[in-house]
Scaffold this motif. Structure first.
Motif, PDB file in Angstrom:
ATOM      1  N   GLN A  27       0.830  -1.213   0.000  1.00 27.52           N
ATOM      2  CA  GLN A  27       0.000   0.000   0.000  1.00 27.52           C
ATOM      3  C   GLN A  27       0.863   1.261   0.000  1.00 27.52           C
ATOM      4  OE1 GLN A  27      -3.591   0.085   2.493  1.00 27.52           O
ATOM      5  NE2 GLN A  27      -3.221  -2.065   3.022  1.00 27.52           N
ATOM      6  N   SER A  28       1.962   1.218   0.757  1.00 29.11           N
ATOM      7  CA  SER A  28       2.865   2.364   0.818  1.00 29.11           C
ATOM      8  C   SER A  28       3.495   2.630  -0.549  1.00 29.11           C
ATOM      9  CB  SER A  28       3.956   2.108   1.862  1.00 29.11           C
ATOM     10  OG  SER A  28       4.862   3.186   1.909  1.00 29.11           O
ATOM     11  N   MET A  29       4.027   1.580  -1.176  1.00 24.58           N
ATOM     12  CA  MET A  29       4.663   1.740  -2.501  1.00 24.58           C
ATOM     13  C   MET A  29       3.644   2.203  -3.538  1.00 24.58           C
ATOM     14  SD  MET A  29       7.569   1.293  -4.247  1.00 24.58           S
ATOM     15  CE  MET A  29       8.647  -0.069  -3.800  1.00 24.58           C
ATOM     16  N   TYR A  30       2.475   1.572  -3.542  1.00 21.59           N
ATOM     17  CA  TYR A  30       1.445   1.898  -4.537  1.00 21.59           C
ATOM     18  C   TYR A  30       1.016   3.363  -4.420  1.00 21.59           C
ATOM     19  CZ  TYR A  30      -2.779   1.336  -7.406  1.00 21.59           C
ATOM     20  OH  TYR A  30      -3.739   1.459  -8.384  1.00 21.59           O
ATOM     21  N   SER A  31       0.739   3.782  -3.184  1.00 24.66           N
ATOM     22  CA  SER A  31       0.222   5.143  -2.985  1.00 24.66           C
ATOM     23  C   SER A  31       1.300   6.192  -3.254  1.00 24.66           C
ATOM     24  CB  SER A  31      -0.343   5.299  -1.572  1.00 24.66           C
ATOM     25  OG  SER A  31       0.620   4.961  -0.603  1.00 24.66           O
ATOM     26  N   GLN A  32       2.555   5.876  -2.929  1.00 24.39           N
ATOM     27  CA  GLN A  32       3.636   6.823  -3.215  1.00 24.39           C
ATOM     28  C   GLN A  32       3.848   6.976  -4.725  1.00 24.39           C
ATOM     29  OE1 GLN A  32       7.191   7.062  -0.674  1.00 24.39           O
ATOM     30  NE2 GLN A  32       6.334   5.403   0.552  1.00 24.39           N
ATOM     31  N   LEU A  33       3.775   5.870  -5.442  1.00 18.83           N
ATOM     32  CA  LEU A  33       3.897   5.936  -6.908  1.00 18.83           C
ATOM     33  C   LEU A  33       2.727   6.698  -7.522  1.00 18.83           C
ATOM     34  CD1 LEU A  33       5.285   2.482  -8.102  1.00 18.83           C
ATOM     35  CD2 LEU A  33       6.065   4.716  -8.900  1.00 18.83           C
ATOM     36  N   LEU A  34       1.537   6.442  -7.008  1.00 21.22           N
ATOM     37  CA  LEU A  34       0.345   7.118  -7.520  1.00 21.22           C
ATOM     38  C   LEU A  34       0.472   8.635  -7.351  1.00 21.22           C
ATOM     39  CD1 LEU A  34      -2.526   6.915  -8.699  1.00 21.22           C
ATOM     40  CD2 LEU A  34      -3.388   6.494  -6.380  1.00 21.22           C
ATOM     41  N   CYS A  35       0.901   9.061  -6.171  1.00 25.91           N
ATOM     42  CA  CYS A  35       1.072  10.501  -5.918  1.00 25.91           C
ATOM     43  C   CYS A  35       2.189  11.084  -6.791  1.00 25.91           C
ATOM     44  CB  CYS A  35       1.377  10.749  -4.443  1.00 25.91           C
ATOM     45  SG  CYS A  35      -0.028  10.379  -3.358  1.00 25.91           S
ATOM     46  N   GLY A  36       3.254  10.309  -6.977  1.00 23.57           N
ATOM     47  CA  GLY A  36       4.353  10.763  -7.823  1.00 23.57           C
ATOM     48  C   GLY A  36       3.940  10.930  -9.273  1.00 23.57           C
ATOM     49  N   LEU A  37       3.103  10.037  -9.751  1.00 27.99           N
ATOM     50  CA  LEU A  37       2.613  10.131 -11.134  1.00 27.99           C
ATOM     51  C   LEU A  37       1.658  11.314 -11.302  1.00 27.99           C
ATOM     52  CD1 LEU A  37       2.043   6.320 -11.820  1.00 27.99           C
ATOM     53  CD2 LEU A  37       3.664   7.789 -13.055  1.00 27.99           C
ATOM     54  N   CYS A  38       0.797  11.528 -10.315  1.00 26.99           N
ATOM     55  CA  CYS A  38      -0.162  12.643 -10.387  1.00 26.99           C
ATOM     56  C   CYS A  38       0.554  13.999 -10.463  1.00 26.99           C
ATOM     57  CB  CYS A  38      -1.089  12.635  -9.169  1.00 26.99           C
ATOM     58  SG  CYS A  38      -2.295  11.310  -9.190  1.00 26.99           S
ATOM     59  N   GLN A  39       1.721  14.080  -9.822  1.00 30.44           N
ATOM     60  CA  GLN A  39       2.458  15.350  -9.762  1.00 30.44           C
ATOM     61  C   GLN A  39       3.709  15.297 -10.658  1.00 30.44           C
ATOM     62  OE1 GLN A  39       2.453  16.672  -5.310  1.00 30.44           O
ATOM     63  NE2 GLN A  39       2.108  14.473  -5.276  1.00 30.44           N
ATOM     64  N   HIS A  40       3.620  14.559 -11.763  1.00 29.93           N
ATOM     65  CA  HIS A  40       4.830  14.222 -12.525  1.00 29.93           C
ATOM     66  C   HIS A  40       5.561  15.442 -13.081  1.00 29.93           C
ATOM     67  CE1 HIS A  40       3.461  14.353 -16.938  1.00 29.93           C
ATOM     68  NE2 HIS A  40       2.474  14.865 -16.239  1.00 29.93           N
ATOM     69  N   LYS A  41       4.846  16.504 -13.386  1.00 29.25           N
ATOM     70  CA  LYS A  41       5.520  17.687 -13.947  1.00 29.25           C
ATOM     71  C   LYS A  41       6.224  18.522 -12.877  1.00 29.25           C
ATOM     72  CE  LYS A  41       2.963  18.291 -18.234  1.00 29.25           C
ATOM     73  NZ  LYS A  41       1.965  19.090 -18.968  1.00 29.25           N
ATOM     74  N   GLU A  42       5.834  18.344 -11.616  1.00 25.47           N
ATOM     75  CA  GLU A  42       6.453  19.116 -10.528  1.00 25.47           C
ATOM     76  C   GLU A  42       7.728  18.469  -9.995  1.00 25.47           C
ATOM     77  OE1 GLU A  42       3.555  20.611  -7.508  1.00 25.47           O
ATOM     78  OE2 GLU A  42       2.144  19.423  -8.701  1.00 25.47           O
ATOM     79  N   VAL A  43       7.962  17.208 -10.384  1.00 26.95           N
ATOM     80  CA  VAL A  43       9.094  16.454  -9.836  1.00 26.95           C
ATOM     81  C   VAL A  43      10.403  16.930 -10.465  1.00 26.95           C
ATOM     82  CG1 VAL A  43      10.167  14.163  -9.710  1.00 26.95           C
ATOM     83  CG2 VAL A  43       7.708  14.418  -9.274  1.00 26.95           C
ATOM     84  N   LEU A  44      11.337  17.369  -9.590  1.00 31.17           N
ATOM     85  CA  LEU A  44      12.659  17.814 -10.055  1.00 31.17           C
ATOM     86  C   LEU A  44      13.772  16.845  -9.653  1.00 31.17           C
ATOM     87  CD1 LEU A  44      12.552  21.669  -9.325  1.00 31.17           C
ATOM     88  CD2 LEU A  44      11.940  20.447 -11.419  1.00 31.17           C
ATOM     89  N   ARG A  45      13.481  15.966  -8.693  1.00 33.24           N
ATOM     90  CA  ARG A  45      14.483  14.990  -8.272  1.00 33.24           C
ATOM     91  C   ARG A  45      13.761  13.751  -7.770  1.00 33.24           C
ATOM     92  NH1 ARG A  45      15.418  16.537  -2.357  1.00 33.24           N
ATOM     93  NH2 ARG A  45      13.902  18.203  -2.041  1.00 33.24           N
ATOM     94  N   VAL A  46      14.365  12.607  -7.966  1.00 35.61           N
ATOM     95  CA  VAL A  46      13.762  11.338  -7.543  1.00 35.61           C
ATOM     96  C   VAL A  46      14.790  10.568  -6.728  1.00 35.61           C
ATOM     97  CG1 VAL A  46      12.250  11.228  -9.563  1.00 35.61           C
ATOM     98  CG2 VAL A  46      14.486  10.092  -9.636  1.00 35.61           C
ATOM     99  N   GLY A  47      14.308   9.641  -5.897  1.00 39.32           N
ATOM    100  CA  GLY A  47      15.270   8.877  -5.118  1.00 39.32           C
ATOM    101  C   GLY A  47      14.640   7.914  -4.141  1.00 39.32           C
ATOM    102  N   ALA A  48      15.515   7.219  -3.454  1.00 43.16           N
ATOM    103  CA  ALA A  48      15.181   6.311  -2.348  1.00 43.16           C
ATOM    104  C   ALA A  48      16.435   6.284  -1.485  1.00 43.16           C
ATOM    105  CB  ALA A  48      14.836   4.920  -2.878  1.00 43.16           C
ATOM    106  N   VAL A  49      16.477   5.403  -0.500  1.00 44.55           N
ATOM    107  CA  VAL A  49      17.684   5.343   0.318  1.00 44.55           C
ATOM    108  C   VAL A  49      18.781   4.637  -0.482  1.00 44.55           C
ATOM    109  CG1 VAL A  49      18.702   4.578   2.483  1.00 44.55           C
ATOM    110  CG2 VAL A  49      16.339   5.389   2.437  1.00 44.55           C
ATOM    111  N   PHE A  50      18.558   3.354  -0.782  1.00 39.64           N
ATOM    112  CA  PHE A  50      19.523   2.595  -1.569  1.00 39.64           C
ATOM    113  C   PHE A  50      19.070   2.488  -3.024  1.00 39.64           C
ATOM    114  CE2 PHE A  50      20.270   0.764   2.729  1.00 39.64           C
ATOM    115  CZ  PHE A  50      21.611   1.124   2.847  1.00 39.64           C
ATOM    116  N   ALA A  51      20.036   2.295  -3.912  1.00 36.84           N
ATOM    117  CA  ALA A  51      19.742   2.123  -5.333  1.00 36.84           C
ATOM    118  C   ALA A  51      18.771   0.961  -5.539  1.00 36.84           C
ATOM    119  CB  ALA A  51      21.039   1.873  -6.099  1.00 36.84           C
TER     120      ALA A  51
END
Length: 612
Positions: free
Chosen positions: A208-232
């Motif tokens: 649920q955490s991964m799904y909802s974070q991806l969903l929010c990231g896609l909805c705001q795709h034009k505002e995203v200037l950097r992407v990441g996580a802790v480890f590659a």
């Protein structure tokens, strides 16, 4: 990694610039006066903890100077203080290690050295971690301007926590941080403006955490200037999740509703504040995700992305080609160096190549010492770090400002939370200096080795050997997606086993002889003690490669998480010893190949034979 802000109101461009300048000045000040700062840090730690049981038992008697501290206090490993840790975990609240109450335990990664260790921490350490986070973006904005004008899409996760018999919480350091007010109640800061609402990060259900974070990231795709996580590896896991679930995500965006599998009410409410019906965006995402190639998918879906913020040092370096493929070779940025024991330092040249990443240790974080590491070149190219130190070796430790360029050291820390001259287990190489403060390349975790007889193969050596071997797969358009190893001593003689999960893109089957060549190349790449064991002593059997079913390493991660590993801190172990994990890998093995002959070996050193 996220950054902890300091300001309390929406900043103007001017106030943000001023704040950044103050941060850069702070780094200048503490690195210019590194030795003085370190001296004060040690004095502060020892004076406030003068009456704790551990220091009194060793006879420090209230001394706070470096000379007495180094003369009296031993250099230790976790096993040395485990009885004290166990007492605290069982509910003993007397000042055993620290004068301030232990607020919780931070669990080390389940795959670092194989054992989950409990690191004591105190409330004020959250402020110290927040300080290090607050240094990251002012440094980054110096190299990439305008980051305050958009958002960061970071995949951050928490782990469910445990309680010790004495009632203290035990959880990974990042879970502790994300659940703290420093993160949850952070005031507005353009640098901590993420696409993921707190509720999606703080959801303990990983799907649920991964799904909802991806969903929010896609909805705001034009505002995203950097992407990441802790480890590659965590970031790639998110992209693979998208590959699998994009039809569901597109449906949610098209209809403005959330999939029924997302049952956490707080997550649903937080996502609904962002999610609106957008058939045009859904069509765009569907068109991109439906294409045969996912090369450059990051920049295709998030077109304004300037860099990928992930750790790609150490064994994470094997993910660089995959990240380059998905990101269209965006800069890969490693911003900071931290562990459960202590947060250490920052990368002051974040746009450097991954192979050149160096971290500047911030002298206010803890008191740092360095144990010289010696490589026995020619005989064994592996790192030699004694398990326990004799008196002479204890005296070899040097202070932060006294390390030598090019020399390798094991990091030793004394923290505000009750670790004294504690061996972290990381091997670092001095790459340069920022004023008086050294900058270090992360080399490896020590003790991650394969050994059958007198041979010892460290993580770096194994990584390089595998890297050499996979070249045999290139003509068949096959890539190695994950691997681990096992020292199989059930056979006589024992032998190394490597488990390989492959991505097969070509149509031509790979002949067994190619895998046999891979086995031999790995053996040829290993140290001379290993090769002597194979050729002369016959103490080591032929190396074996077992190919495993696709998805095996996802199962391995699931298993580790079920045992209490943190999804945030999880790293594929490069060597496995735990019987159930070996059984899991063997149960999913598809085929097995052995080295067809012995590797080359000559007595003496390689450089001697070159002269003959």
């Amino acid at each position: 990694m996220p950054e902890a802000p300091k300001n309390t109101q929406k900043p103007t461009d001017y106030s943000l610039e001023l704040k950044n300048k103050k941060t850069i000045q702070f780094i200048e000040d503490v690195t210019s006066n590194a030795d003085e700062v370190q001296k004060k840090v040690l004095e502060e730690i020892l004076s406030r903890n003068a009456h704790v049981e551990y220091l009194q038992r060793h006879g420090l008697n209230g001394h706070t100077d470096r000379e007495t501290f180094k003369k009296i206090m031993p250099v230790i490993t976790y096993e040395d203080i485990q009885p004290h840790i166990d007492r605290i975990a069982d509910g003993d609240t007397s000042p055993i290690l620290c004068s301030k109450p232990i607020s919780e335990f931070l669990t080390s990664s389940g795959t670092s050295g194989g054992e989950r260790k409990l690191m004591p921490t105190i409330e004020e350490e959250l402020g110290r971690r927040s300080l290090l986070y607050s240094l990251l973006m002012p440094v980054m904005s110096h190299f990439v301007p305008g980051l305050e004008k958009g958002k960061g899409m970071y995949f951050l996760f928490i782990k469910s926590e445990a309680k010790t018999p004495g009632g203290l919480v035990a959880r990974p350091v990042l879970t502790s941080y994300y659940k703290s007010s420093h993160f949850k109640d952070r005031p507005y800061d353009p640098y901590t403006n993420y696409t993921s609402p707190n509720e999606t990060i703080l959801c303990s259900h990983s799907y649920q955490s991964m799904y909802s974070q991806l969903l929010c990231g896609l909805c705001q795709h034009k505002e995203v200037l950097r992407v990441g996580a802790v480890f590659a590896s965590g970031f790639i896991r998110a992209i693979r999740f998208l590959e699998k679930h994009w039809p569901l995500l597109c449906n949610d965006i098209r209809t403005g509703t959330i999939d029924a599998q997302i049952t956490d009410q707080s997550v649903r409410e937080a996502v609904m504040k962002i999610l609106k019906p957008d058939p045009k965006l859904a069509d765009f995402i569907e068109a991109e995700c439906s294409k045969d190639s996912w090369q450059g998918i990051i920049t295709r879906l998030w077109p304004n992305t300037k860099y990928v913020d992930v750790i790609v040092t150490g064994t994470m370096s094997q993910y660089i080609p995959t990240l380059d493929y998905y990101s269209n070779v965006l800069p890969l940025v490693c911003t900071m160096y931290a562990s459960s024991e202590c947060y250490f330092g920052v990368n002051l040249k974040p746009l450097c190549k991954p192979s050149e990443v160096s971290y500047t240790l911030i002298p206010t974080m803890a008191y740092f010492e360095f144990l010289p590491v010696h490589r026995n070149n020619g005989v064994t190219n592996s790192i030699s770090v004694p398990k326990s130190l004799n008196e002479k070796e204890q005296q070899e430790l040097v202070d932060l400002v006294d390390v030598k360029l090019g020399q390798e050291y094991e990091l030793v820390v004394t923290t505000y939370a009750g670790l004294y001259r504690y061996r972290v287990g990381d091997v670092l190489r001095v790459a340069g200096f920022k004023n008086r403060a050294p900058q270090f390349n992360f080399i490896c975790r020590k003790n991650v080795v394969l050994s059958i007889d007198s041979d010892k193969t460290d993580e770096v050596e194994l990584q390089n050997a595998v890297k050499n071997a996979v070249n045999h797969l290139l003509p068949f358009d096959a890539t190695l997606t994950e691997y681990t190893s096992y020292a199989d001593t059930t056979t006589m003689p024992g032998h190394y086993v490597l488990y390989w999960e492959l991505s097969l893109n070509g149509t031509t089957p790979i002949p067994p002889s190619v895998f046999e060549d891979c086995c031999l190349t790995i053996e040829e790449s290993l140290n001379s003690v290993y090769r002597q064991g194979r050729v002369c002593d016959k103490s080591i059997g032929p190396l074996e490669i077992k190919t495993v079913e696709p998805g095996t390493f996802d199962k391995l991660m699931d298993y580790a998480i079920s045992l209490g590993a943190s999804i945030n801190q999880y790293k594929t172990p490069r060597c496995v010893k735990f019987a159930p994990i070996v059984e899991l890998l063997n149960s999913r093995a598809v085929s097995s190949y052995f080295s067809p002959k012995c590797p080359k070996w000559l007595p003496g050193r390689k450089q001697w034979s070159n002269k003959n």
